[in-house]
Scaffold this motif. Sequence first.
Motif, short mmCIF file in Angstrom:
data_model
loop_
_atom_site.label_atom_id
_atom_site.label_comp_id
_atom_site.label_asym_id
_atom_site.label_seq_id
_atom_site.Cartn_x
_atom_site.Cartn_y
_atom_site.Cartn_z
N PRO A 75 0.80 -1.24 0.00
CA PRO A 75 0.00 0.00 0.00
C PRO A 75 0.83 1.28 0.00
O PRO A 75 0.27 2.37 -0.16
CB PRO A 75 -0.79 -0.12 1.31
N ALA B 285 -4.56 -2.01 14.21
CA ALA B 285 -4.96 -1.01 13.22
C ALA B 285 -5.38 0.30 13.87
O ALA B 285 -5.25 1.38 13.26
CB ALA B 285 -6.10 -1.56 12.36
N GLU C 137 4.65 3.68 9.96
CA GLU C 137 3.31 3.48 9.42
C GLU C 137 3.07 1.99 9.22
O GLU C 137 3.96 1.26 8.77
CB GLU C 137 3.17 4.22 8.09
N HIS D 205 0.32 -1.06 7.75
CA HIS D 205 -0.86 -1.52 7.02
C HIS D 205 -0.97 -3.02 7.21
O HIS D 205 0.05 -3.73 7.26
CB HIS D 205 -0.77 -1.18 5.53
#
Length: 223
Positions: A134, A162, A170, A172
Amino acid sequence: MVLQASQHRHCHRGSTELPPREKNYLCTFMRLAESFLSPLQTMKQEQIILLRGVMPSGKNSIPKMAILRQLLEDAGFEAVRTYIQSGNILLRSELSAEALSIRIHDLLAEHYGADIAALVFRPEEIQGWIDACPFPSDLDPSRVFFSMTMERPDVQRLQVLAEKSWGEAELHLSEQCLYVHAPVTYKNSRLTNNALERHLKVTCTTRNLNTLRRILALVATDA
């Protein structure tokens, strides 16, 4: 039993050949055996094994990849290759992912005295995770990390992850691969392999995007 008795009669007469009818039986048997064995010989598939927690020294160290390759070849695996010292193996095997993981873990324990988890993936699985990454493609690939799990994480635990904030890093999530971007330092982030294992209660192993691409390049080279 008929074949054995017939062979005995003709050997007694000094002949080493079978009668025509029994030659036909034998040929039919050999063709059936070949038709049964041929699929087994072609079922060996390319597998990628990512070892978890290989260290340069200490209990879980593997000093030389050349010795590891020889160990795996002696165990009957084919087309064995390794990439760098962190425990990246490519080979061909007919074993399932679970059976192959157990077999390699046991070989390492027996030969090195190491307790190293072996996570097994097909090349197309890893390629799929790369394709689904992503993060923007212009990020430094050495700062983009893929944490791949041996077991499927619990959905509720994934949801808790999450909802957290990770500072400069970061995260995902997907079913069996967690994507981490650590722009400054991975080791000092709160999303290291060990941290993710504690959160999710699963076994993980982590590689950056550069490493995964180079492993897949070895698959393509030998295809």
